[in-house]
Design a protein around this motif. Structure first.
Motif: not given
Length: 510
Positions: A116, A155, A160, A182
């Motif tokens: 992330g 991802t 995100g 996210q």
């Protein structure tokens, strides 16, 4: 696009390569060996040059992922460990993941990784939890993200959002594929509508409003994010060799039966799965009835089952043997069923007597396990190829062996799948071990024979093939031994099945 080899990395992963992954820019490649130290190596692959190398961990490493915003930082996860790596010149440095004093958290076996913004890392654990890390410190636990192992995560930095795939039975709230925000605080579960229960996902990818899902059952499914509609792109058998194969007598369809315990009917022209059934036991062989209405399947546990093709409902089943049914055949007049086993026997059943399937005769004096069988055109005789590499002819249904050469020469065979006999002596290569050629099939026109062998080759010969080391054409595709092979009803296609590669190939005959 040209399928030309761009680079060959001669590496010292002496025992094999367990995992590879490109960096964010694609300039670097990381590889993991299966040596005792699970060595991690970083390459400039276009130059074929090693950048850095270091022992990864003494326990097995499952995944190594570069951060999507860096060519110098990556994460490795595996059996009860997690490491954050930095590439510094020609050196590889790492920091272990620190759990700290977080309640209910302990180092699990980690199976998957996602990233992330703000240096966050997410790892999927074998117990279904997802661990959230900031730098190399654990900051949060997403308990029971899946009810079973989190096998895969994906991802992109574009939005995100995080996709996870794992083992989980579909419910109103849950499923094997989930899309998270996210920070992995809220999620949406997807029900994979394939006609069968999908509860184990091994790989996910996401792009253009769709999620791509790879399942343990060998399927690849495309799922729409907005409408959650499922579209099966690829079907296949699961783990285990595929030995059972039969083509329909009048249509462009075929059936495959596998050690995975399923039988599947396929469309030859459209290359699509039409139907499948779970048999409950590993399957070894299959045969259509002459009218194509029924299919007989022999199992590894000695049982055989007869299914109605349209519904795949059981018409009848029987178990008179305790070990594998090696081949199964229905006579050209649809009256007799022949069941050849690894117990050195061929049993006969009269299908006219209905679903009771009482044995009415059997072949004696078979020297080894049965490999292939073929009925004569009039249904009075059956030829049996055995593991002793002898071909014998027996009367049907009494099973008495026919030894008179004059009688055998006059027999017209309804099919030919035998790898043995003077008619096929030329299919055997030079210096061949007896087990090298596994399967064969003659065209319905009787002019050609195809074979499959232990080297993954499909070969085409003229038939009969009476001269040793006969000329032939060879075709590559299988990555392991070819287990079975059949022509389609009109000889326009050849279907071949694989062993360790669990694959089915369809070849067009020009």
């Amino acid at each position: 696009m040209t399928k030309h080899t761009l680079s060959m990395l001669r590496c010292f992963h002496s025992k094999g390569v367990n995992y590879i992954n490109f960096s964010a820019t694609g300039k670097l490649l990381v590889s993991v060996g299966v040596d005792p130290e699970h060595t991690i190596t970083v390459w400039r692959w276009q130059e074929g040059a090693k950048v850095a190398s270091r022992g990864g961990h003494l326990e097995r490493i499952f995944v190594v992922e570069f951060r999507p915003d860096s060519d110098t930082q990556f994460v490795s996860v595996g059996v009860k460990h997690m490491k954050f790596w930095t590439l510094a010149g020609s050196a590889l440095l790492y920091k272990k993941g620190v759990i700290g004093s977080m309640e209910a958290a302990k180092m699990q076996t980690m199976l998957s990784v996602a990233f992330g913004a703000n240096n966050l890392t997410f790892t999927g654990a074998i117990n279904g939890d997802v661990y959230v890390w900031k730098d190399h410190f654990l900051i949060r636990l997403v308990a029971k993200a899946h009810t079973g192992p989190v096998f895969t995560m994906y991802t992109t930095l574009r939005d995100g959002l995080i996709v996870t795939g794992g083992k989980e039975r579909p419910t109103k709230e849950g499923g094997a594929v989930k899309l998270w925000d996210q920070e992995m605080r809220r999620c949406r579960a997807f029900q994979l509508e394939t006609g069968q229960l999908v509860e184990c996902v091994r790989s996910v990818c996401r792009g253009k409003g769709k999620i791509l899902v790879g399942t343990k059952d060998g399927e690849i499914i495309e799922v729409g994010e907005k409408n959650a509609a499922s579209n099966i792109l690829i079907d296949g058998h699961m783990e285990g060799e595929i030995w059972g194969l039969a083509t329909h007598p009048s249509k462009d369809i075929f059936i495959s039966a596998s050690n995975d315990g399923t039988a599947r009917i396929w469309d030859l022209a459209d290359k699509k799965l039409l139907n499948k059934v779970n048999l409950g036991h590993a399957a070894r062989c299959a045969a259509y009835s002459p009218d194509g209405e029924m299919v007989a399947i022999g199992m590894k546990n000695g049982e055989f089952v007869i299914l109605l093709v349209n519904s795949l409902k059981v018409w009848g089943k029987k178990r008179d043997r305790k070990s594998a049914i090696q081949d199964i055949r229905i006579s050209p007049d649809s009256r007799f069923l022949a069941v050849g086993s690894s117990e050195h026997t061929v049993d006969f059943y009269d299908l006219m007597q209905g679903t009771s399937l009482n044995r009415i005769g059997y072949c004696k004096d078979i020297p080894s396990f049965v490999i292939q069988m073929d009925f004569s055109a009039d249904g009075r005789y059956i030829q049996v190829s055995t593991g002793a590499y002898k071909r014998q002819v027996h009367e049907v249904p009494l099973g008495k062996q026919v030894t008179e050469a004059m009688v055998i020469e006059k027999i017209t065979w309804a099919s030919w799948t035998s790898i043995l006999g003077d008619e096929v002596i030329g299919i055997w290569p030079r210096n061949a071990d007896k087990a090298d050629v596994n399967c064969a099939c003659v065209t319905h026109a009787g002019l050609n024979i195809v074979t499959g062998d232990d080297f993954g080759l499909v070969k085409l010969f003229d038939f009969p093939c009476t001269e040793k080391f006969a000329k032939h054409k060879r075709y590559f595709g299988h990555s392991a031994h070819v287990t079975n092979i059949r022509f389609s009803h009109d000889d326009k296609y050849v279907v071949s099945t694989g062993g360790d590669d669990c694959s089915i190939f369809v070849w067009r005959c020009l």
